[in-house]
Design a protein around this motif. Structure first.
Motif, PDB file in Angstrom:
ATOM      1  N   VAL A 127      59.592  27.160  64.039  1.00  8.17           N
ATOM      2  CA  VAL A 127      58.220  26.793  64.400  1.00  8.17           C
ATOM      3  C   VAL A 127      57.536  27.934  65.146  1.00  8.17           C
ATOM      4  CG1 VAL A 127      56.794  25.093  65.599  1.00  8.17           C
ATOM      5  CG2 VAL A 127      58.999  24.402  64.602  1.00  8.17           C
ATOM      6  N   LEU A 128      56.383  28.346  64.632  1.00  3.54           N
ATOM      7  CA  LEU A 128      55.592  29.365  65.316  1.00  3.54           C
ATOM      8  C   LEU A 128      55.019  28.795  66.614  1.00  3.54           C
ATOM      9  CD1 LEU A 128      53.612  30.974  62.361  1.00  3.54           C
ATOM     10  CD2 LEU A 128      55.038  32.232  63.989  1.00  3.54           C
TER      11      LEU A 128
ATOM     12  N   SER B 184      51.175  30.985  48.817  1.00  6.65           N
ATOM     13  CA  SER B 184      51.484  32.151  49.650  1.00  6.65           C
ATOM     14  C   SER B 184      52.497  31.766  50.722  1.00  6.65           C
ATOM     15  CB  SER B 184      50.208  32.681  50.309  1.00  6.65           C
ATOM     16  OG  SER B 184      49.606  31.667  51.097  1.00  6.65           O
ATOM     17  N   PRO B 185      53.201  32.755  51.276  1.00  2.64           N
ATOM     18  CA  PRO B 185      54.151  32.451  52.344  1.00  2.64           C
ATOM     19  C   PRO B 185      53.442  31.964  53.593  1.00  2.64           C
ATOM     20  CG  PRO B 185      53.922  34.829  52.051  1.00  2.64           C
ATOM     21  CD  PRO B 185      53.194  34.189  50.917  1.00  2.64           C
ATOM     22  N   PRO B 186      54.127  31.252  54.473  1.00  2.00           N
ATOM     23  CA  PRO B 186      53.486  30.708  55.674  1.00  2.00           C
ATOM     24  C   PRO B 186      53.160  31.766  56.712  1.00  2.00           C
ATOM     25  CG  PRO B 186      55.835  30.267  55.709  1.00  2.00           C
ATOM     26  CD  PRO B 186      55.538  30.847  54.364  1.00  2.00           C
ATOM     27  N   ILE B 187      53.735  32.951  56.567  1.00  2.00           N
ATOM     28  CA  ILE B 187      53.449  34.068  57.462  1.00  2.00           C
ATOM     29  C   ILE B 187      53.012  35.246  56.609  1.00  2.00           C
ATOM     30  CG2 ILE B 187      54.431  35.688  59.141  1.00  2.00           C
ATOM     31  CD1 ILE B 187      56.379  33.432  59.952  1.00  2.00           C
TER      32      ILE B 187
ATOM     33  N   LYS C 122      58.421  25.712  46.120  1.00  2.00           N
ATOM     34  CA  LYS C 122      57.797  24.408  45.875  1.00  2.00           C
ATOM     35  C   LYS C 122      57.108  23.882  47.135  1.00  2.00           C
ATOM     36  CE  LYS C 122      60.579  22.711  41.996  1.00  2.00           C
ATOM     37  NZ  LYS C 122      59.424  22.341  41.160  1.00  2.00           N
ATOM     38  N   LEU C 123      57.730  24.105  48.266  1.00  2.00           N
ATOM     39  CA  LEU C 123      57.125  23.664  49.520  1.00  2.00           C
ATOM     40  C   LEU C 123      55.839  24.442  49.781  1.00  2.00           C
ATOM     41  CD1 LEU C 123      57.481  21.694  51.807  1.00  2.00           C
ATOM     42  CD2 LEU C 123      59.018  23.324  52.933  1.00  2.00           C
ATOM     43  N   ALA C 124      55.848  25.736  49.516  1.00  2.00           N
ATOM     44  CA  ALA C 124      54.642  26.545  49.684  1.00  2.00           C
ATOM     45  C   ALA C 124      53.535  26.069  48.749  1.00  2.00           C
ATOM     46  CB  ALA C 124      54.960  28.019  49.431  1.00  2.00           C
ATOM     47  N   GLN C 125      53.897  25.741  47.509  1.00  2.00           N
ATOM     48  CA  GLN C 125      52.906  25.259  46.538  1.00  2.00           C
ATOM     49  C   GLN C 125      52.283  23.942  46.982  1.00  2.00           C
ATOM     50  OE1 GLN C 125      55.473  25.202  43.100  1.00  2.00           O
ATOM     51  NE2 GLN C 125      54.674  27.150  42.311  1.00  2.00           N
ATOM     52  N   SER C 126      53.073  23.118  47.652  1.00  3.23           N
ATOM     53  CA  SER C 126      52.555  21.819  48.098  1.00  3.23           C
ATOM     54  C   SER C 126      51.625  21.944  49.298  1.00  3.23           C
ATOM     55  CB  SER C 126      53.713  20.877  48.433  1.00  3.23           C
ATOM     56  OG  SER C 126      54.362  21.275  49.634  1.00  3.23           O
TER      57      SER C 126
ATOM     58  N   ARG D 232      60.495  33.510  50.513  1.00  2.00           N
ATOM     59  CA  ARG D 232      60.718  32.183  49.948  1.00  2.00           C
ATOM     60  C   ARG D 232      61.780  31.426  50.741  1.00  2.00           C
ATOM     61  NH1 ARG D 232      56.068  31.085  48.058  1.00  2.00           N
ATOM     62  NH2 ARG D 232      55.502  32.105  46.099  1.00  2.00           N
ATOM     63  N   ASN D 233      62.923  32.068  50.971  1.00  2.00           N
ATOM     64  CA  ASN D 233      63.929  31.426  51.812  1.00  2.00           C
ATOM     65  C   ASN D 233      63.406  31.248  53.231  1.00  2.00           C
ATOM     66  OD1 ASN D 233      66.192  31.115  49.989  1.00  2.00           O
ATOM     67  ND2 ASN D 233      66.389  33.333  50.007  1.00  2.00           N
ATOM     68  N   GLY D 234      62.735  32.278  53.756  1.00  2.00           N
ATOM     69  CA  GLY D 234      62.176  32.175  55.101  1.00  2.00           C
ATOM     70  C   GLY D 234      61.080  31.134  55.183  1.00  2.00           C
ATOM     71  N   GLY D 235      60.277  31.043  54.124  1.00  2.00           N
ATOM     72  CA  GLY D 235      59.207  30.054  54.093  1.00  2.00           C
ATOM     73  C   GLY D 235      59.731  28.635  54.097  1.00  2.00           C
ATOM     74  N   LEU D 236      60.898  28.419  53.497  1.00  2.00           N
ATOM     75  CA  LEU D 236      61.501  27.093  53.495  1.00  2.00           C
ATOM     76  C   LEU D 236      61.688  26.582  54.915  1.00  2.00           C
ATOM     77  CD1 LEU D 236      63.035  24.770  52.001  1.00  2.00           C
ATOM     78  CD2 LEU D 236      65.108  26.160  52.258  1.00  2.00           C
ATOM     79  N   PHE D 237      62.146  27.449  55.805  1.00  2.00           N
ATOM     80  CA  PHE D 237      62.425  27.010  57.170  1.00  2.00           C
ATOM     81  C   PHE D 237      61.157  26.878  58.008  1.00  2.00           C
ATOM     82  CE2 PHE D 237      66.395  29.176  55.818  1.00  2.00           C
ATOM     83  CZ  PHE D 237      67.197  28.041  55.811  1.00  2.00           C
ATOM     84  N   VAL D 238      60.155  27.737  57.753  1.00  2.00           N
ATOM     85  CA  VAL D 238      58.898  27.615  58.496  1.00  2.00           C
ATOM     86  C   VAL D 238      58.105  26.411  57.995  1.00  2.00           C
ATOM     87  CG1 VAL D 238      56.708  28.734  59.053  1.00  2.00           C
ATOM     88  CG2 VAL D 238      58.813  30.081  59.000  1.00  2.00           C
ATOM     89  N   ASP D 239      57.901  26.331  56.685  1.00  2.00           N
ATOM     90  CA  ASP D 239      57.150  25.199  56.134  1.00  2.00           C
ATOM     91  C   ASP D 239      57.893  23.887  56.329  1.00  2.00           C
ATOM     92  OD1 ASP D 239      54.920  26.620  55.256  1.00  2.00           O
ATOM     93  OD2 ASP D 239      55.798  27.059  53.290  1.00  2.00           O
TER      94      ASP D 239
END
Length: 423
Positions: free
Chosen positions: A338-339, A411-414, A401-405, A326-333
């Motif tokens: 950036v992948l 799901s997580p971005p990775i 919330k960013l993942a839900q949007s 969730r914390n990691g997803g905040l920075f990727v999403d």
């Protein structure tokens, strides 16, 4: 104290043992995460680039969410206790009122029992699993659902071997949790699968073993209980104060034996620690990156039992942010991390993969970078809003919330292969 007592093997040198001690610390998490993130900043990563200019917008979002949820900015710590208060119902307070422990020590011990067992069962549940709470009618998945399920099992006496005192956990009770009882408690069915279910139940048995192996940390009058760690930590306090990093050190020492066999150094298991070859300097342990996510989460969750016990926990920011999705997803999403190849985020990767190590390391470092930016926007100090409160305010929910949007299943971005003990 870490000791090496392996029979028939060469005793490691003191420098190696010192490295082991350091790897089992909050300072090591922060330092090694910074080293990995520096490689990403320098463009040396094969998997990520960093856009720190995006942190400002993320700080805006986290600050706005924090003020919306806590208008008075009295933000509690990010801990398991918040999940026991899901949907505005303080489940433990109701339980405590009915139980009426006779002393703060007894109450704090029971809180330690619950927190440790529940956190160890907290790794990612998977996107489809749900828990239905009969009393409230709430249906929740992921971390909140896991909290409600473990809380209900605790309240039912499932972790206690003492019928006259069901609201506790002990070694004998943890060993006796059967596969069927666990499945019933977590409402696991063919249509409601729980990721890593076998790994979670194994952790309960390993926990029972660890309790017996470390009586100096867990025994309460020869009774091995998870909550015994509260008594041990209280004994370490000086003038009633205990630095938060000491909690993590005790957790890692006492619970070290429970983790699946991964990396070790000098024969000592290192838990949530992973090899990252670019850091290898030719010395033992130089290429190891510790995260200790569940142990850090547990350390935050033991602050409130210690407070009930009468201990003032200091240096909260000595602990780190949590290297989870969730914390990691905040920075990727959110576009800060950036992948290079977005397709790599779609195929589940093992936690040992260097991409995952870099993602988790950057999460720890970027949380430290984001924290003062959030405080500046809210006009508060680090004393008023420590990192543990920023996580709660905060970054974890902003990541969700960013993942839900962005994705229907949030799901997580990775994608990660979860074994029930890390994410």
């Amino acid at each position: 104290m870490i000791e090496d007592d392996r029979a028939g093997e060469e005793t490691p040198d003191e420098a190696t043992l010192e490295t082991v001690r350091w790897l089992l610390s909050a300072d090591a998490i922060r330092t090694r995460a910074g080293e990995v993130t520096a490689r990403i900043d320098d463009g040396a990563s094969a998997y990520f680039t960093l856009d720190r200019d995006r942190l400002g917008a993320l700080a805006d979002s986290v600050a706005e969410l924090t003020r919306e949820r806590f208008p008075d900015l009295a933000v509690p710590f990010h801990s398991r206790w918040r999940h026991f208060e899901a949907a505005g119902y303080d489940r433990f307070a109701s339980l405590a009122a009915a139980r009426e422990w006779s002393t703060p020590e007894e109450a704090a011990r029971a809180m330690g029992d619950l927190a440790i067992v529940s956190v160890l069962l907290d790794a990612g549940a998977g996107p489809t699993w749900r828990y239905h709470e009969a009393v409230t009618g709430e249906v929740m998945g992921r971390s909140e659902g896991l909290a409600l399920a473990s809380f209900a099992m605790f309240a039912s006496g499932a972790f206690s071997a003492v019928p006259a005192d069901p609201l506790r956990a002990d070694a004998a009770g943890l060993e006796d949790v059967s596969e069927a009882e666990f499945a019933q408690g977590f409402q696991i069915t063919e249509d409601n699968p729980l990721a890593g279910a076998d790994g979670r139940r194994d952790l309960l048995r390993e926990l029972a073993f660890a309790l017996r192996m470390s009586p100096d940390i867990f025994a309460v009058e020869d009774d091995p209980r998870p909550g015994g760690i509260i008594d041990a930590l209280a004994a370490e306090a000086e003038d009633g104060e205990l630095p938060a990093p000491k909690i993590l050190e005790a957790v890692l020492e006492g619970l070290g034996p429970i983790w699946p066999s991964r990396e070790s150094l000098a024969g000592i298991p290192l838990g949530d620690t992973w090899r990252y070859e670019p850091l290898d300097r030719g010395t033992p342990g130089s290429d190891l990156v510790p995260f200790h996510k569940l142990s850090s989460w547990l350390s935050y969750s033991l602050i409130e039992p210690l407070t009930v016990r009468g201990i003032v926990v200091t240096d909260i920011d000595g602990l780190t942010g949590l290297a989870e999705y969730r914390n990691g997803g905040l920075f990727v999403d959110g576009g800060a991390l950036v992948l290079r190849d977005p397709a790599m985020g779609k195929t589940p990767l093992p936690v040992s993969h260097p991409l995952v190590v870099e993602w988790r390391a950057a999460t720890v470092t970027l949380l430290d970078a984001l924290a003062p930016m959030v405080r500046e926007r809210l006009g508060v100090s680090a004393e008023t809003l420590p990192l543990a409160s920023i996580l709660e305010g905060g970054t974890w929910l902003a990541g969700r919330k960013l993942a839900q949007s962005l994705r229907a299943d949030a799901s997580p971005p990775i994608a990660i292969e979860s074994d029930g003990t890390v994410f």
